[in-house]
Scaffold this active site. Structure first.
Site, PDB file in Angstrom:
ATOM      1  N   ASN A  49       1.047   4.777  -3.892  1.00 48.95           N
ATOM      2  CA  ASN A  49       0.109   5.515  -3.063  1.00 48.95           C
ATOM      3  C   ASN A  49       0.675   6.901  -2.813  1.00 48.95           C
ATOM      4  OD1 ASN A  49      -1.080   2.919  -2.735  1.00 48.95           O
ATOM      5  ND2 ASN A  49      -1.851   3.560  -0.745  1.00 48.95           N
TER       6      ASN A  49
HETATM    7 CA    CA Z   1      -4.568  -0.094   1.306  1.00 48.56          CA
END
Ligand code: CA
Ligand code: CTP
Length: 220
Positions: free
Chosen positions: A34
């Protein structure tokens, strides 16, 4: 109490913080992650320590200095983060700022090679454990459990749903459709049982200081 503390409102308290991304390996040279700089989580860990708390910071792969007075545990994957959180308990409060990868794939032990004919590898995904939801439902649940929600749309609606689904006390909702990722400022809304409190856009350090003060108040 630590010598660097600016205050003692959190003296004797243990606060657990997760921060940064997780990396889920695809092969020895590639990973899924991420987008997260870790700045907001590290600032929160430092702000809590400055109020006298004992702070355990479970950090994904980031290049940031450890805030003063903070015990840092470096991890790479979501499952390593989950294990480190578990090992750090008990805690009076937990602030889960990490941008945990939702899925992992079985890592190839050797580097995956291009075939040369344009054929692409198929990745099979498995969902990672939800560290926040697991902690909030555990017998060792900290008294105050705080999650973060980075959203690009329907911010309050999604954050409110996450608060219920994950059984968090507070969700700090941040609007990442504005210039937040990797930046120095943050625009947050605190979603609690009592409703939504919207803060003006502030430097990440100021968000951290204000949140730490609010945590001290809640634990008092
Ligand atoms: Ca997530
Ligand atoms: N979180 C976690 N473990 C996960 C995923 C998320 O602990 N495997 C925590 C994050 O640290 C954050 C909160 O849960 O505090 C919300 O994360 P978010 O990614 O917004 O929630 P998800 O349930 O994964 O929803 P989405 O589909 O929006 O990604």
């Amino acid at each position: 109490q630590a010598h660097f503390a600016r205050g003692n409102a959190l003296a004797g308290r243990h606060v657990l913080v997760t921060a940064g991304p997780t990396h889920e390996p695809i092969d020895p040279v590639r990973y899924i992650a991420n987008r997260s700089s870790g700045k907001q989580g590290f600032a929160i860990a430092g702000a809590l320590a400055a109020l006298g708390a004992r702070v355990t910071l479970v950090a994904g792969p980031v290049t940031l200095p450890t805030p003063m007075g903070v015990t840092r545990i470096d991890v790479e994957t979501a499952r390593e983060m989950a294990a480190a959180v578990d090992a750090a308990l008990p805690a009076d409060a937990a602030v889960m700022v990490a941008a945990v990868a939702d899925w992992r794939t079985e890592a190839s032990p050797e580097k995956i090679k291009k075939t040369g004919d344009g054929a692409v590898p198929a990745l099979h995904f498995t969902e990672n454990p939800d560290i926040l939801a697991t902690l909030a439902a555990s017998p060792a649940r900290p008294r105050l459990v705080i999650g973060f929600a980075a959203e690009t749309e329907k911010l309050i609606e999604h954050a409110t749903a996450k608060r219920a689904r994950k059984r968090a006390d507070w969700i700090v909702a941040n609007d990442v459709s504005v210039d937040v990722m990797g930046g120095e400022r943050n625009s947050v809304h605190i979603v609690t049982a009592d409703g939504v409190e919207s803060w003006e856009t502030l430097p990440k350090q100021a968000v951290a200081d204000r949140l730490a003060a609010r945590i001290a108040q809640a634990l008092a």
